[in-house]
Design an enzyme around this catalytic site. Sequence first.
Site, PDB file in Angstrom:
ATOM      1  N   ARG A 154       1.038  -0.785   0.183  1.00 23.33           N
ATOM      2  CA  ARG A 154      -0.418  -0.055  -0.049  1.00 23.33           C
ATOM      3  C   ARG A 154       0.986   1.123   0.461  1.00 23.33           C
ATOM      4  O   ARG A 154       0.285   2.309   0.089  1.00 23.33           O
ATOM      5  CB  ARG A 154      -0.781  -0.152   0.998  1.00 23.33           C
ATOM      6  CG  ARG A 154      -2.299  -0.781   1.391  1.00 23.33           C
ATOM      7  CD  ARG A 154      -3.484  -0.841   2.115  1.00 23.33           C
ATOM      8  NE  ARG A 154      -3.838  -2.249   1.682  1.00 23.33           N
ATOM      9  CZ  ARG A 154      -4.418  -2.450   2.638  1.00 23.33           C
ATOM     10  NH1 ARG A 154      -4.616  -2.045   3.862  1.00 23.33           N
ATOM     11  NH2 ARG A 154      -5.330  -3.911   2.611  1.00 23.33           N
ATOM     12  N   LYS A 176       3.163  11.825 -10.880  1.00 21.91           N
ATOM     13  CA  LYS A 176       2.480  10.422 -11.440  1.00 21.91           C
ATOM     14  C   LYS A 176       3.000   8.971 -12.070  1.00 21.91           C
ATOM     15  O   LYS A 176       4.338   9.475 -12.515  1.00 21.91           O
ATOM     16  CB  LYS A 176       2.175  11.305 -13.538  1.00 21.91           C
ATOM     17  CG  LYS A 176       1.170  12.442 -12.941  1.00 21.91           C
ATOM     18  CD  LYS A 176       0.480  12.721 -14.553  1.00 21.91           C
ATOM     19  CE  LYS A 176      -1.092  13.840 -13.624  1.00 21.91           C
ATOM     20  NZ  LYS A 176      -1.137  15.018 -15.747  1.00 21.91           N
ATOM     21  N   LYS A 260       7.414  23.272 -12.937  1.00 22.74           N
ATOM     22  CA  LYS A 260       6.687  21.897 -12.782  1.00 22.74           C
ATOM     23  C   LYS A 260       6.257  22.065 -11.053  1.00 22.74           C
ATOM     24  O   LYS A 260       5.009  21.745 -10.632  1.00 22.74           O
ATOM     25  CB  LYS A 260       6.976  21.066 -13.220  1.00 22.74           C
ATOM     26  CG  LYS A 260       6.640  19.752 -13.253  1.00 22.74           C
ATOM     27  CD  LYS A 260       6.395  18.606 -14.050  1.00 22.74           C
ATOM     28  CE  LYS A 260       5.281  17.418 -13.986  1.00 22.74           C
ATOM     29  NZ  LYS A 260       5.762  16.363 -14.505  1.00 22.74           N
ATOM     30  N   ARG A 274      -2.481  22.244 -13.128  1.00 24.23           N
ATOM     31  CA  ARG A 274      -1.913  21.519 -14.195  1.00 24.23           C
ATOM     32  C   ARG A 274      -1.448  20.679 -15.166  1.00 24.23           C
ATOM     33  O   ARG A 274      -0.768  20.269 -15.973  1.00 24.23           O
ATOM     34  CB  ARG A 274      -1.821  20.081 -13.029  1.00 24.23           C
ATOM     35  CG  ARG A 274      -0.671  19.603 -12.914  1.00 24.23           C
ATOM     36  CD  ARG A 274      -0.386  18.032 -12.029  1.00 24.23           C
ATOM     37  NE  ARG A 274       1.264  17.332 -12.462  1.00 24.23           N
ATOM     38  CZ  ARG A 274       1.077  16.116 -11.982  1.00 24.23           C
ATOM     39  NH1 ARG A 274       1.280  16.518 -10.449  1.00 24.23           N
ATOM     40  NH2 ARG A 274       2.477  15.572 -12.223  1.00 24.23           N
ATOM     41  N   HIS A 285      -1.408  13.517 -28.521  1.00 23.12           N
ATOM     42  CA  HIS A 285      -1.430  12.172 -27.164  1.00 23.12           C
ATOM     43  C   HIS A 285      -2.740  11.347 -28.895  1.00 23.12           C
ATOM     44  O   HIS A 285      -2.322  10.245 -29.870  1.00 23.12           O
ATOM     45  CB  HIS A 285      -2.142  12.151 -26.288  1.00 23.12           C
ATOM     46  CG  HIS A 285      -1.417  12.227 -24.896  1.00 23.12           C
ATOM     47  ND1 HIS A 285      -2.320  13.110 -24.470  1.00 23.12           N
ATOM     48  CD2 HIS A 285      -0.286  12.077 -25.424  1.00 23.12           C
ATOM     49  CE1 HIS A 285      -1.265  12.797 -23.468  1.00 23.12           C
ATOM     50  NE2 HIS A 285      -0.049  12.549 -24.208  1.00 23.12           N
TER      51      HIS A 285
END
Length: 393
Positions: A154, A176, A260, A274, A285
């Site tokens: 966890r 991320k 950032k 963000r 993308h």
Amino acid sequence: MTTTGPGGSSEPANEGTPEVSLDRSPRPRRSSAPPPISVELGERTYEVVVGPHALDDLGTRLPVPSQATRAALVTNPTVEALYGEVVRTALSERGLEVDTIEVPDAEAAKSLETLGEVYHRMAAIPLRRQDLVVALGGGVVGDLAGFAAATWNRGVAVAQIPTTLLAQVDSAVGGKTGINLPEGKNLVGAFHQPTVVVADTGILATLPERERRAGLGEVAKYGFIADPVVLELLESRPDAAIAGDADVLTEVVRRGVAVKAEIVTSDERESGRRALLNYGHTIGHAIEALTDYAVYRHGEAVALGMVAAARLGERMGVSEDGLADRTVALLERLGLPVGGVRLDPAEVRQALTRDKKAQADGVRFVLCRTPGEAFVVEAPSPGLLDEVLRSLA
Ligand code: NAD
Ligand code: GLY
């Protein structure tokens, strides 16, 4: 799977963040090393060390969880051969037993299968909740190892040691993490901030040139959204940047990371600002997806996306005149694609709505008003978008 947590409990102490106290005592630093950049997130605040010799000091830079005895070093064979030993030595100097987990050198390593193998290796070590994961590699290793760390017991601490330009200026910072599914890229993931990021810009010299060029696409993004000095540096020394000149790269990586860090501090979970980090990414993308991730490196697709965004902004009357020309001129000098891609606008619109960053109420675009200033707009009219997409041919 059940593992023994700290204090003999068979259940980890809490969900999400590791319950470890980090040894952050001040340690001697190279006097010439630029000061680290701080990502301010309360108790999870961490430093991003950027410099041409940052790895030399790794042993002294690393916050080691106070009860850690082991480190799982996740890397790939290419990076292992170049930098594995220096990192293992630094970890050993900090009293950690090191187990190296090698994953394949390919985007395919961000898969359920490889993640499963990493978990089995962690179980065999056995890596406990108070131990440390160290991610040594580009964005693939960082995302995979970061996600393994986010979910193992966890959540265990992870130190990110990014070795590509893209990873140093973007993916290793901000928390991320994730893997891909056959159904889509980065569909499974978690926010899991590292305890430190050590970005040695000297080691970017061994990167294949195409990887450095692609990373420069992400670097340029910071110039358009927040720090025009980045653009000036790239415009004045493009060849040095492409060649891997450590001084130029250190300056632009530091500036990118500073942008950032500030954005992540203000909007860790991407509920607002963000999203500005996605400048050039909406169409980028879509181009990656429509070419099966086989034609363009991520930063190359972002370059095309930034050209499209600048043209869109100019045609909508919200970007300064000349932005698109400046974008094309810079990206061309960096050896990045600015055209030559024939897109079916209907397919692109479909890909845009499939993108996981699409909002429930429609696709949003990040546009640049003038270098250093970016903002989010609702989808432009289909006619205008189609015109811009066709201009990339
Ligand atoms: P990568 O990790 O595949 O690395 C590119 C290549 O460079 C690999 O072959 C690698 O072995 C090699 N390499 C790495 N460091 C080297 C060095 N110093 N010398 C020689 N060779 C070296 O590619 P990448 O561009 O770093 O990362 C792409 C990944 O990053 C994608 O999966 C993307 O989804 C992810 N990403 C994540 C975020 C985030 O915020 N988490 C942001 C952007 C991209
Ligand atoms: N790479 C975009 C982000 O970290 O939000």
